[in-house]
Design an enzyme around this catalytic site. Structure first.
Site, mmCIF file in Angstrom:
data_model
loop_
_atom_site.group_PDB
_atom_site.id
_atom_site.type_symbol
_atom_site.label_atom_id
_atom_site.label_comp_id
_atom_site.label_asym_id
_atom_site.label_seq_id
_atom_site.Cartn_x
_atom_site.Cartn_y
_atom_site.Cartn_z
ATOM 1 N N HIS A 122 -1.897 -2.759 -10.937
ATOM 2 C CA HIS A 122 -1.088 -3.864 -10.425
ATOM 3 C C HIS A 122 -0.530 -4.641 -11.611
ATOM 4 C CE1 HIS A 122 -4.034 -3.083 -7.170
ATOM 5 N NE2 HIS A 122 -3.026 -3.371 -6.368
ATOM 6 N N GLU B 91 0.822 -1.211 0.000
ATOM 7 C CA GLU B 91 0.000 0.000 0.000
ATOM 8 C C GLU B 91 0.856 1.262 0.000
ATOM 9 O OE1 GLU B 91 -3.017 -0.090 -0.675
ATOM 10 O OE2 GLU B 91 -3.295 -2.246 -0.441
#
EC number: 3.4.24.-
Length: 666
Positions: free
Chosen positions: A355, A249
């Site tokens: 991602h 994160e």
């Protein structure tokens, strides 16, 4: 020079008023920040000679000079919400979880260091601001907000600039006090622990985003990571996933974000994406809520012969094609014609394009979902280098075994074609698999070893309630499944394009507190020798079997067919690998690969029998292996007569184990 009225969302709007309000789905696990919540052009001072704004560094003679980079310094600011956690969790967060995650990136990355303190911009009352070309700050329309936030965090007044606001293009004034700022830092991370709506999802551990970017290179200089209180745990089994998730994160806040791609720069500091005269990217995608990037950063490639069980289709792939990323992707797979590195093509906002593609990079930590053994590979560090903001330390990169040197067929074709072709040739389908885990009514799970041999795993091939999308139908047929039924079967991880692979598993016992998983290194995963006489602990690894183990007693026989691998203790002594089973007085030698170790023990009145396949010594002992020797005809326990005493019920733990695995993995 007069001020020009602009919108934080749109860029220059001349003098007419309009406003952008983008919907933000706070129920999603990862949600990109709204563009109006990102403040650009924060004035800072870098430790460098004179520069042309948004260009390469030059000296007074207008000649390029080498830039100075230094280790990244992240300042942790803990929000008061952290105090709502239990004392044990506060200590864990403040002294272990965040310092370790931040320390990793401080060791991994170098940046152009800040010369003075970081002072952040104040948010405006509206989404409009005034911009004066050549200024290092922007002015709000009418006034600044009393409170400026960064994600879930309130930014302290000491961290903020004073308020510059304008009533019109000629009437501007400064109000309020300028804070002292944050010294000796290159990035401020505001840490919160709010039980927000995003935390309501059972799989959400934390989330993060950047909130402000500096004026010279657009690098993010502030962000927020929110820890979901109910997901925090000090349990040993949860430590790996928690630390990896927080590192993941934080990296979104540092740069791995769809909202930042249009701000990337080349190695000379020049923008990769075209800019308008005010220094902003030229195109704002109003529907998506971020600036569009040029094709030299991300491009779409059409695979026109994508194999599926229903025939070939056209399959679009989104590729990160920046120089270092392309170089590392080609090196990893051993494929010189690969266009770049695939980005995730599934998932909602905050997953799609934000991602690495799960099918291509399974356990790379920057894929969209955690499955097992997360690693931060050279590919992710190459991504950070290609932002133009960081110089990575490639020595901290972890080895990504998935797909390594498997060539262009693996990197550029569907997993269905890979499995299909390997089966035709009679070869192993590694790293994919085709053992059905369950058929919707009963467990058919078979344990295997992971590629790293540090854990047990199950093939995650399962039936879905609906037919899979055509481009993800990876089988023409499956043993025991009717021909029409194959289109319902796929890997349980949808982001991996339904490709089946061996996956670690975990379970909780009836009390919901006893937590176990399939990693060999954790002693708490042990079952006190039940079933296949395993040993868990720091000195244990995974070993495979040539056939299932059996239990025999009084002419009765039970086949432990679910087990084709187990965790056992090992040691390397005098150039030889030794393996130990539960309660064994001596360890068994492995003299050569594929040698069999025969284990025979009386357990609870039953004769337990099984064989262990010896791996290559080098895979476990490295350079501490001696030359091969002649293998004796038989290695293992002597023959034992089959007992015929009182009946002992079948292992309740084993029955419960596979029932819970079935529920957890389905």
């Amino acid at each position: 020079m007069r001020y020009v009225l602009c919108s934080e969302s749109h860029g220059v709007l001349a003098f007419y008023r309009t406003s952008l309000r983008l919907h933000s789905d706070f129920l999603s696990i990862l949600t990109n920040p709204r563009i109006e919540d990102i403040l650009l052009e924060v004035p800072i001072e870098h430790e460098h000679p004179h520069r042309h704004r948004r260009g390469i560094i030059v000296n007074k003679s207008n000649k390029p000079v080498a830039e100075k980079f230094a280790p990244l310094r992240i300042h942790l600011h803990y929000d008061k919400s952290i105090q709502n956690l239990t004392t044990e969790l506060q200590i864990f967060v403040n002294t272990t979880l965040l310092p370790e995650a931040v320390g990793y990136w401080e060791n991994a990355l170098r940046v152009r260091p800040m010369k003075g303190p970081i002072r952040l911009r104040r948010k405006c009352m509206s989404s409009f601001y005034y911009y004066k070309q050549g200024m290092r700050n922007v002015a709000c329309d009418k006034a600044c907000r009393e409170l400026t936030t960064c994600g879930e965090a309130d930014i302290p007044a000491d961290h903020l600039l004073d308020c510059l606001a304008c009533n019109n293009t000629d009437d501007c004034q400064t109000t309020g006090n300028m804070g002292v700022g944050v010294n000796d830092s290159d990035f401020i991370l505001y840490v919160t622990a709010h039980n927000s709506k995003r935390c309501e999802g059972p799989d959400t551990l934390s989330y993060a985003a950047h909130c402000q970017q500096e004026v010279d290179f657009d690098r993010p200089i502030a962000g927020n990571v929110n820890l979901c209180p109910s997901a925090l745990s000090v349990h040993n089994h949860d430590y790996e996933i928690l630390t990896s998730t927080v590192k993941h994160e934080i990296l979104h806040a540092l740069g791995f974000s769809v909202g930042l791609y249009a701000f990337f720069r080349d190695k000379e500091g020049k923008p990769r994406t075209k800019r308008n005269r005010y220094g902003r990217p030229t195109s704002l995608n109003k529907q998506k809520g971020y600036y569009d990037w040029d094709s030299n950063t991300i491009t779409t490639v059409l695979r026109e012969d994508w194999w599926t069980g229903d025939g070939k289709v056209v399959h679009p792939i989104h590729m990160m094609v920046t120089p270092k990323v392309r170089e590392e992707a080609r090196r990893h797979f051993g494929c010189d014609k690969l266009e770049g590195a695939e980005l995730e093509n599934q998932g909602g906002e905050g997953t799609y394009l934000t991602h690495w593609e799960k099918r291509a990079y399974e356990n790379e930590a920057m894929t969209g979902t955690h499955t097992q053994n997360p690693v931060y590979s050279r590919l992710t560090l190459a991504f950070l280098e290609d932002t133009g903001w960081y110089q990575p330390n490639y020595e901290v990169a972890e080895d990504l075994n998935w797909g390594k040197q498997l060539g262009c067929d693996f990197a550029m074709k569907s997993c269905g074609e890979w499995i299909h072709e390997k089966k035709i040739l009679g070869q192993d389908t590694f790293p994919y698999c085709s053992d059905i885990k369950h058929d919707g009514t009963k467990s058919m799970a078979i344990t295997r070893c992971t590629a790293q041999r540090d854990s047990l795993a199950l093939c995650n091939l399962v039936p879905f309630k609906k037919e899979l999308p055509q481009q993800y139908r990876n089988f023409i047929s499956l043993p025991g499944v009717n021909p029409v039924g194959a289109k319902y079967y796929g890997g349980s991880v949808e982001m991996a394009d339904y490709c089946p692979f061996l996956q670690e598993f975990e379970w909780k016992l009836i009390d919901r507190k006893t937590h176990k998983d399939s990693r060999c290194e954790l002693e708490g995963n042990g079952k006190e020798g039940e079933d296949i006489l395993e040993v868990y602990g720091q000195n244990s690894r995974c070993f495979e079997f040539p056939k299932p183990w059996t239990e025999r007693k009084c002419g009765r026989i039970r086949v432990l067919s679910h087990y084709m691998a187990g965790c056992y203790e090992y040691q390397c002594t005098n150039g030889t690998l030794y393996v130990g089973s539960y309660n064994a007085t001596d360890m068994y030698p492995c003299y050569a690969p594929n040698q069999k170790i025969h284990v025979k023990k009386i357990v609870d009145g039953w004769l337990r029998e099984g064989s262990i396949i010896c791996p290559k010594c080098e895979d476990y002992c490295g350079e501490n292996c001696g030359p091969p020797i002649t293998i004796p005809d038989y290695i293992g326990d002597p023959e034992i007569d089959e007992p015929c005493g009182s009946f002992v019920p079948f292992s309740i733990f084993m029955i419960f184990l596979y029932f819970t695995i079935f529920l957890y993995m389905s």
